[in-house]
Design a protein around this motif. Sequence first.
Motif, mmCIF file in Angstrom:
data_model
loop_
_atom_site.group_PDB
_atom_site.id
_atom_site.type_symbol
_atom_site.label_atom_id
_atom_site.label_comp_id
_atom_site.label_asym_id
_atom_site.label_seq_id
_atom_site.Cartn_x
_atom_site.Cartn_y
_atom_site.Cartn_z
ATOM 1 N N ASP A 96 0.781 -1.270 0.011
ATOM 2 C CA ASP A 96 -0.177 -0.034 0.079
ATOM 3 C C ASP A 96 0.819 1.134 -0.074
ATOM 4 N N ASP A 97 1.067 1.957 -1.164
ATOM 5 C CA ASP A 97 1.855 2.955 -1.419
ATOM 6 C C ASP A 97 3.281 2.911 -0.600
ATOM 7 N N ALA A 98 3.914 1.784 -0.759
ATOM 8 C CA ALA A 98 5.193 1.423 -0.315
ATOM 9 C C ALA A 98 5.144 1.967 1.159
ATOM 10 N N ARG A 99 4.031 1.681 1.970
ATOM 11 C CA ARG A 99 3.994 1.799 3.314
ATOM 12 C C ARG A 99 5.055 0.796 4.153
ATOM 13 N N GLN A 100 5.294 1.091 5.128
ATOM 14 C CA GLN A 100 6.181 0.453 6.304
ATOM 15 C C GLN A 100 5.396 -0.093 7.330
ATOM 16 N N LEU A 101 5.695 -1.123 7.966
ATOM 17 C CA LEU A 101 5.057 -1.763 9.216
ATOM 18 C C LEU A 101 5.195 -0.425 10.323
ATOM 19 N N PRO A 102 4.383 -0.226 11.206
ATOM 20 C CA PRO A 102 4.379 0.621 12.168
ATOM 21 C C PRO A 102 5.944 0.472 12.894
ATOM 22 N N ALA A 103 6.269 1.449 13.320
ATOM 23 C CA ALA A 103 7.573 1.430 14.086
ATOM 24 C C ALA A 103 7.208 1.025 15.663
ATOM 25 N N GLY A 104 8.477 0.405 16.197
ATOM 26 C CA GLY A 104 8.273 -0.044 17.555
ATOM 27 C C GLY A 104 7.948 -1.434 17.736
ATOM 28 N N LEU A 105 7.746 -2.197 16.715
ATOM 29 C CA LEU A 105 7.243 -3.679 16.975
ATOM 30 C C LEU A 105 8.089 -4.520 16.957
ATOM 31 N N ALA A 106 7.936 -5.362 18.342
ATOM 32 C CA ALA A 106 8.917 -6.429 18.725
ATOM 33 C C ALA A 106 8.949 -7.479 17.734
ATOM 34 N N GLU A 107 7.848 -8.026 17.098
ATOM 35 C CA GLU A 107 7.809 -8.867 16.366
ATOM 36 C C GLU A 107 6.466 -8.849 15.347
ATOM 37 N N VAL A 108 6.597 -9.449 14.244
ATOM 38 C CA VAL A 108 5.492 -9.600 13.061
ATOM 39 C C VAL A 108 5.424 -11.096 12.987
ATOM 40 N N LEU A 109 4.005 -11.479 13.393
ATOM 41 C CA LEU A 109 3.852 -13.161 12.825
ATOM 42 C C LEU A 109 2.822 -12.910 11.925
ATOM 43 N N VAL A 110 2.944 -13.843 10.965
ATOM 44 C CA VAL A 110 2.225 -14.026 9.612
ATOM 45 C C VAL A 110 1.640 -15.438 9.684
ATOM 46 N N TRP A 111 0.105 -15.540 9.406
ATOM 47 C CA TRP A 111 -0.482 -16.831 9.111
ATOM 48 C C TRP A 111 -0.592 -16.802 7.699
ATOM 49 N N GLY A 112 -0.901 -17.963 6.979
ATOM 50 C CA GLY A 112 -1.189 -18.303 5.777
ATOM 51 C C GLY A 112 0.096 -18.711 4.983
ATOM 52 N N ARG A 113 0.108 -18.210 3.873
ATOM 53 C CA ARG A 113 1.304 -18.619 2.733
ATOM 54 C C ARG A 113 2.382 -17.868 3.559
ATOM 55 N N SER A 114 3.569 -18.582 3.919
ATOM 56 C CA SER A 114 4.518 -18.255 4.521
ATOM 57 C C SER A 114 5.640 -17.375 3.637
ATOM 58 N N PRO A 115 6.033 -16.245 3.997
ATOM 59 C CA PRO A 115 7.078 -15.345 3.350
ATOM 60 C C PRO A 115 8.494 -16.020 3.419
ATOM 61 N N ASP A 116 8.440 -16.627 4.569
ATOM 62 C CA ASP A 116 9.591 -17.366 4.865
ATOM 63 C C ASP A 116 9.524 -18.740 5.609
ATOM 64 N N PRO A 117 9.586 -19.836 4.959
ATOM 65 C CA PRO A 117 8.940 -21.006 5.527
ATOM 66 C C PRO A 117 10.177 -21.458 6.259
ATOM 67 N N THR A 118 11.347 -21.061 6.386
ATOM 68 C CA THR A 118 12.379 -21.279 7.509
ATOM 69 C C THR A 118 12.021 -21.073 8.709
ATOM 70 N N CYS A 119 11.211 -20.045 8.865
ATOM 71 C CA CYS A 119 10.816 -19.352 10.180
ATOM 72 C C CYS A 119 9.485 -19.574 10.670
ATOM 73 N N THR A 120 8.871 -20.731 10.381
ATOM 74 C CA THR A 120 7.628 -21.115 10.802
ATOM 75 C C THR A 120 7.543 -21.949 12.041
ATOM 76 N N PHE A 121 6.590 -21.644 12.786
ATOM 77 C CA PHE A 121 6.368 -22.455 14.123
ATOM 78 C C PHE A 121 4.754 -22.670 14.338
ATOM 79 N N GLY A 122 4.344 -23.678 15.252
ATOM 80 C CA GLY A 122 3.362 -23.707 15.499
ATOM 81 C C GLY A 122 3.064 -23.343 17.013
ATOM 82 N N HIS A 123 1.642 -22.979 17.273
ATOM 83 C CA HIS A 123 1.240 -22.706 18.602
ATOM 84 C C HIS A 123 0.304 -23.618 18.991
ATOM 85 N N ASN A 124 0.543 -24.461 19.993
ATOM 86 C CA ASN A 124 -0.471 -25.175 20.632
ATOM 87 C C ASN A 124 -1.435 -24.685 21.275
ATOM 88 N N LEU A 125 -2.835 -25.130 21.111
ATOM 89 C CA LEU A 125 -3.708 -24.198 21.975
ATOM 90 C C LEU A 125 -3.767 -24.957 23.326
#
Length: 171
Positions: A96-125
């Motif tokens: 979106d208009d070359a927008r950046q993620l908001p500053a100050g984030l400690a981490e970004v977690l993405v679900w769905g199609r993985s942008p980097d499959p080497t950094c995937t982990f599961g969360h057991n509920l």
Amino acid sequence: MKGEKAGGAVTYRMHVIAGDAAELAANAGGLIVDRMMSGWRVSAQLLENSDAPGDNRSVQILGAELVEDMESSAGEEGEQCVLVIGADSYDRVIADDARQLPAGLAEVLVWGRSPDPTCTFGHNLSAAALAFKTQAVAAAQLTDGETADEVAVAESFTSMNVKGGGVPLRA
């Protein structure tokens, strides 16, 4: 006490962005509940159909605060914030208009199609997270994909590890 700054305690916040309540509940509902039970402050932002009947109810069941944007859920200075977002929304936010993620984030977690499959982990509920997620999925009236009878006991995320070490979420 966790929220006291005088004792040097760190507070944690999680902001979840999803297209609608059905996507939110199906992909991050368990993580939301488990973080809420651990004392985190959790906000949810829905990009589409936020007026659908089940949306508010689903978010309430999960224990998150429904907000218009990430700024309206901004916390105190020094608070560690984790952004949890679907792959399609992540691509849209970044593109979106070359927008950046908001500053100050400690981490970004993405679900769905993985942008980097080497950094995937599961969360057991936890059992509680599974119960609340099941109710939130039913309230969102999922008609395609996962139904309340088929809620998974684990959720999968890719850690984008924004600040090097990130916030450990594998509890």
